[in-house]
Design an enzyme around this catalytic site. Sequence first.
Site, PDB file in Angstrom:
ATOM      1  N   GLU A 114      38.504  -3.972 -31.843  1.00 39.80           N
ATOM      2  CA  GLU A 114      39.316  -5.182 -31.845  1.00 39.80           C
ATOM      3  C   GLU A 114      38.831  -6.122 -30.747  1.00 39.80           C
ATOM      4  O   GLU A 114      38.949  -5.810 -29.565  1.00 39.80           O
ATOM      5  CB  GLU A 114      40.778  -4.804 -31.604  1.00 39.80           C
ATOM      6  N   TYR A 141      40.843  -0.832 -39.823  1.00 35.26           N
ATOM      7  CA  TYR A 141      40.405   0.532 -39.529  1.00 35.26           C
ATOM      8  C   TYR A 141      39.175   0.791 -40.396  1.00 35.26           C
ATOM      9  O   TYR A 141      39.278   0.763 -41.627  1.00 35.26           O
ATOM     10  CB  TYR A 141      41.475   1.546 -39.936  1.00 35.26           C
ATOM     11  N   ASN A 164      47.281  -5.908 -28.616  1.00 40.11           N
ATOM     12  CA  ASN A 164      47.230  -4.929 -27.537  1.00 40.11           C
ATOM     13  C   ASN A 164      48.544  -4.934 -26.728  1.00 40.11           C
ATOM     14  O   ASN A 164      49.527  -5.514 -27.157  1.00 40.11           O
ATOM     15  CB  ASN A 164      46.003  -5.115 -26.641  1.00 40.11           C
ATOM     16  N   ASP A 221      40.521   4.866 -26.526  1.00 37.27           N
ATOM     17  CA  ASP A 221      41.537   3.851 -26.828  1.00 37.27           C
ATOM     18  C   ASP A 221      41.535   2.880 -25.648  1.00 37.27           C
ATOM     19  O   ASP A 221      42.522   2.753 -24.930  1.00 37.27           O
ATOM     20  CB  ASP A 221      42.916   4.520 -27.022  1.00 37.27           C
ATOM     21  N   HIS A 248      42.904  -6.034 -36.993  1.00 32.02           N
ATOM     22  CA  HIS A 248      43.103  -4.605 -36.715  1.00 32.02           C
ATOM     23  C   HIS A 248      42.626  -3.725 -37.877  1.00 32.02           C
ATOM     24  O   HIS A 248      43.295  -2.744 -38.233  1.00 32.02           O
ATOM     25  CB  HIS A 248      44.581  -4.354 -36.413  1.00 32.02           C
ATOM     26  N   HIS A 287      51.003  -5.108 -29.814  1.00 37.15           N
ATOM     27  CA  HIS A 287      50.627  -5.934 -30.977  1.00 37.15           C
ATOM     28  C   HIS A 287      51.711  -6.908 -31.433  1.00 37.15           C
ATOM     29  O   HIS A 287      51.825  -7.217 -32.619  1.00 37.15           O
ATOM     30  CB  HIS A 287      50.207  -5.024 -32.145  1.00 37.15           C
TER      31      HIS A 287
HETATM   32  C1  BGC Z   1      45.871   0.749 -30.017  1.00 36.84           C
HETATM   33  C2  BGC Z   1      46.303   2.170 -30.200  1.00 36.84           C
HETATM   34  C3  BGC Z   1      47.355   2.223 -31.232  1.00 36.84           C
HETATM   35  C4  BGC Z   1      46.815   1.621 -32.495  1.00 36.84           C
HETATM   36  C5  BGC Z   1      47.874   1.600 -33.541  1.00 36.84           C
HETATM   37  C6  BGC Z   1      45.364   0.230 -31.325  1.00 36.84           C
HETATM   38  O1  BGC Z   1      44.997  -1.096 -31.202  1.00 36.84           O
HETATM   39  O2  BGC Z   1      44.889   0.631 -29.032  1.00 36.84           O
HETATM   40  O3  BGC Z   1      46.802   2.706 -29.002  1.00 36.84           O
HETATM   41  O4  BGC Z   1      47.787   3.530 -31.464  1.00 36.84           O
HETATM   42  O5  BGC Z   1      46.391   0.316 -32.250  1.00 36.84           O
HETATM   43  O6  BGC Z   1      47.325   1.369 -34.750  1.00 36.84           O
END
Ligand code: BGC
Length: 382
Positions: free
Chosen positions: A347, A212, A113, A282, A210, A139
């Site tokens: 996350e 998806y 973050n 977000d 992370h 990140h």
């Molecule tokens: C963030 C998003 C970002 C994304 C990128 C997320 O953890 O909160 O703002 O665009 O990661 O993959």
Amino acid sequence: MKRNVFMALLATASLTLACQQGANTGETGDAAMDSTEQAAFNAVIDGKDVQLYTLQNDKLHITLTNYGARLVSLRVKDKDGKDTDVILGYDTANEFKQNAINYYGAIVGRYGNRIGNATFTLSGTTYELEKNDGENSLHGGTNGVYNKVWTVEQSADTAITLAYTSPDGEAGYPGTVTMKVTYSITDEGGLVMDYVGTTDKETVLNLTNHAYFNLNGEGDATILDHELQIDADAITEVDANLIPTGKSLPVAGTAFDFSEAQTIGSRIDAENAQLAVGKGYDHNFELIKGDGFRKVATVYAPKTGIEMQILTTEPGLQFYSGNFMTDSDPKGKGGKAYPFRSAFCLETQHFPDAPNQPSFASTVLKPGDQYTSKTEYRFLVK
Ligand code: BGC
């Protein structure tokens, strides 16, 4: 390692055929597919060997790579018994490398973050990080641990431990930090991630996975039909750059109230100042405090009947609804498109920008102390 390389080479030619046969007959051809996948992951990144590893039991079939300690695929059976890969990714290690800033499936850090203005101060010393998100650091920056080759310490059918030692000053962070993540799978369909970390100098550490997800199967066009429930009474308010203001916003009566299950899409375009800055969800959900490791969220996809429960020791959960994905993003596995809002991330974490927010739970790690964190993604079919 050598054995895997040898097996992959030996197997590749005949296995392409086996995969095709599997596809033709409707069989999954797991072992065969694994070996072709493995060959595509035998790479050298930063002078270090990268490979594909498999965790498998009756409920789950997962592949991972030591590049970024990342999940590559996560297959579960849907309500009709069909194998469904529920995470986004690529077919080769090199594509993961080329698209590293998507963070697909990776462990992100040292600080998962955002850190505001890409700077923080510890015991009177100010540290400057890379600004890789406007003026902020996201990140861990482009030199984060998701972009490093980890060492596999041990690997078996149902568990793998990956380790990475980040040198003092790497990506701007103080201290030599040794971190380990163990991924293990359970008979109940759980993927457990156990993190530990130590340092030789005072620092901050906030690791998370992370991945998806699309529980309709990766490559499906949307996640807006998924039903989401989160045990949180408040979110962390953010400014126009997604940096916490320090305030908590109660979710009751807003588009952020997921205390009862709601589809992700039902309120995502509602008029709401926080949704406007995130271009959707977000945000850090401030989880109701519980006794250590507890269930904090559930996501259910009616189309496939796949449910994912999240259990964690962490105080926060970043819910990101794929708002920065675009229809022209690089193609994923099997050439599939991953358009706008076709995946979500949940996350588990300490709150964003905690190093600059004295009221947030501390992410400071001192020499002699151990960082620990545990999260489980548990899959069920309903
Ligand atoms: C963030 C998003 C970002 C994304 C990128 C997320 O953890 O909160 O703002 O665009 O990661 O993959």
